[in-house]
Design a protein around this motif. Structure first.
Motif, PDB file in Angstrom:
ATOM      1  N   SER A  63       0.830  -1.211   0.000  1.00 10.05           N
ATOM      2  CA  SER A  63       0.000   0.000   0.000  1.00 10.05           C
ATOM      3  C   SER A  63       0.859   1.254   0.000  1.00 10.05           C
ATOM      4  N   GLU A  64       1.874   1.271   0.845  1.00  9.04           N
ATOM      5  CA  GLU A  64       2.777   2.420   0.906  1.00  9.04           C
ATOM      6  C   GLU A  64       3.492   2.617  -0.432  1.00  9.04           C
ATOM      7  N   SER A  65       3.929   1.542  -1.037  1.00  5.74           N
ATOM      8  CA  SER A  65       4.621   1.605  -2.316  1.00  5.74           C
ATOM      9  C   SER A  65       3.707   2.164  -3.403  1.00  5.74           C
ATOM     10  N   LEU A  66       2.478   1.671  -3.462  1.00  4.68           N
ATOM     11  CA  LEU A  66       1.541   2.135  -4.471  1.00  4.68           C
ATOM     12  C   LEU A  66       1.233   3.616  -4.276  1.00  4.68           C
ATOM     13  N   VAL A  80      -7.378   5.226  -4.181  1.00  3.19           N
ATOM     14  CA  VAL A  80      -8.204   4.339  -3.354  1.00  3.19           C
ATOM     15  C   VAL A  80      -8.833   3.249  -4.211  1.00  3.19           C
ATOM     16  N   SER A  81      -9.289   3.615  -5.390  1.00  6.68           N
ATOM     17  CA  SER A  81      -9.869   2.621  -6.304  1.00  6.68           C
ATOM     18  C   SER A  81      -8.838   1.552  -6.673  1.00  6.68           C
ATOM     19  N   GLU A  82      -7.609   1.971  -6.922  1.00  6.90           N
ATOM     20  CA  GLU A  82      -6.559   1.012  -7.261  1.00  6.90           C
ATOM     21  C   GLU A  82      -6.222   0.118  -6.067  1.00  6.90           C
ATOM     22  N   ALA A  92      -7.553  -0.912   7.186  1.00  4.30           N
ATOM     23  CA  ALA A  92      -6.321  -0.505   6.495  1.00  4.30           C
ATOM     24  C   ALA A  92      -6.642   0.522   5.412  1.00  4.30           C
ATOM     25  N   LEU A  93      -7.722   0.297   4.663  1.00  4.64           N
ATOM     26  CA  LEU A  93      -8.122   1.221   3.609  1.00  4.64           C
ATOM     27  C   LEU A  93      -8.583   2.550   4.208  1.00  4.64           C
ATOM     28  N   SER A  94      -9.319   2.496   5.292  1.00  5.15           N
ATOM     29  CA  SER A  94      -9.780   3.720   5.961  1.00  5.15           C
ATOM     30  C   SER A  94      -8.601   4.560   6.439  1.00  5.15           C
ATOM     31  N   ASP A  95      -7.605   3.909   7.025  1.00  2.97           N
ATOM     32  CA  ASP A  95      -6.408   4.626   7.484  1.00  2.97           C
ATOM     33  C   ASP A  95      -5.682   5.298   6.314  1.00  2.97           C
ATOM     34  N   LEU A  96      -5.559   4.567   5.214  1.00  2.00           N
ATOM     35  CA  LEU A  96      -4.877   5.114   4.040  1.00  2.00           C
ATOM     36  C   LEU A  96      -5.646   6.294   3.453  1.00  2.00           C
ATOM     37  N   GLY A  98      -7.532   8.386   5.065  1.00  2.00           N
ATOM     38  CA  GLY A  98      -7.311   9.518   5.956  1.00  2.00           C
ATOM     39  C   GLY A  98      -5.964  10.178   5.719  1.00  2.00           C
ATOM     40  N   ARG A  99      -4.941   9.368   5.516  1.00  2.00           N
ATOM     41  CA  ARG A  99      -3.601   9.915   5.270  1.00  2.00           C
ATOM     42  C   ARG A  99      -3.523  10.616   3.924  1.00  2.00           C
ATOM     43  N   LEU A 100      -4.228  10.081   2.926  1.00  2.00           N
ATOM     44  CA  LEU A 100      -4.224  10.708   1.606  1.00  2.00           C
ATOM     45  C   LEU A 100      -4.968  12.046   1.624  1.00  2.00           C
ATOM     46  N   GLN A 101      -6.020  12.118   2.417  1.00  2.00           N
ATOM     47  CA  GLN A 101      -6.855  13.311   2.475  1.00  2.00           C
ATOM     48  C   GLN A 101      -6.065  14.531   2.935  1.00  2.00           C
ATOM     49  N   VAL A 102      -5.082  14.306   3.783  1.00  2.96           N
ATOM     50  CA  VAL A 102      -4.313  15.406   4.379  1.00  2.96           C
ATOM     51  C   VAL A 102      -3.661  16.293   3.316  1.00  2.96           C
ATOM     52  N   ASP A 103      -3.115  15.707   2.262  1.00  3.64           N
ATOM     53  CA  ASP A 103      -2.377  16.506   1.287  1.00  3.64           C
ATOM     54  C   ASP A 103      -2.970  16.498  -0.118  1.00  3.64           C
ATOM     55  N   GLU A 104      -4.253  16.159  -0.260  1.00  2.00           N
ATOM     56  CA  GLU A 104      -4.838  16.107  -1.596  1.00  2.00           C
ATOM     57  C   GLU A 104      -4.839  17.469  -2.278  1.00  2.00           C
ATOM     58  N   LEU A 105      -5.151  18.527  -1.555  1.00  2.00           N
ATOM     59  CA  LEU A 105      -5.170  19.859  -2.152  1.00  2.00           C
ATOM     60  C   LEU A 105      -3.787  20.229  -2.702  1.00  2.00           C
TER      61      LEU A 105
END
Length: 161
Positions: A63-66, A80-82, A92-96, A98-105
């Motif tokens: 997950s981290e690599s992707l 997330v779809s991938e 695990a998906l929920s945690d990821l 949340g982490r992605l949401q932080v820097d999406e902008l």
């Protein structure tokens, strides 16, 4: 050009380790690849369990690599779809997410600046830019914010929301 020892049968375990030495794989992806080469009597699930227990195969590392490979070019929806297509689910998906949401902008802004670099000249150009960003998997909120900001806090003319 023939491979040295071309008739030598490669074991399923050796094949799995070779795949994993090239890059991280999800359990689902590696199972699909190995299933094509499995002979009668081969237990792919047992091999995958052994690889996980020996720490050769890790959903977290995959997950981290992707995310690392995709984050600079794609938005949360696409990543997330991938991840889901590779069998990552649940907490695990929920945690990821949340982490992605932080820097999406910030990621949306970088992609938009790299591709376009300037505000759209008219409504047609704005639509084109927004469609590009949507295809990259960015949320509508992130797209609008990325296109609206010129500097860190400077608004583009005409965006008096």
């Amino acid at each position: 050009m023939a491979r040295p020892g071309g008739s030598v049968k490669v074991s399923l375990k050796a094949r799995a380790l070779r795949f994993l030495s090239m890059r991280e794989h999800s359990r689902l992806e590696l199972a699909r690849k190995l299933q094509r080469h499995a002979q009668e009597g081969d237990d792919v699930d047992a091999l995958l369990d052994w690889l996980e227990n020996a720490k050769f195969l890790s959903q977290a590392r995959f997950s981290e690599s992707l995310i690392h490979r995709r984050a600079a070019r794609f938005g949360n929806n696409r990543i997330v779809s991938e991840l889901q297509s590779h069998g990552i689910q649940g907490e695990a998906l929920s945690d990821l997410k949340g982490r992605l949401q932080v820097d999406e902008l910030a990621r949306a802004r970088e992609v938009w600046l790299r591709k376009f670099g300037a505000p759209p000249a008219d409504a047609a150009a704005r639509g084109k830019q927004m469609r590009f960003m949507q295809q990259r998997g960015f949320s509508h909120k992130a797209i609008q914010a990325a296109m609206r900001l010129r500097g860190d806090d400077e608004w583009l003319p005409g965006d008096d929301d």
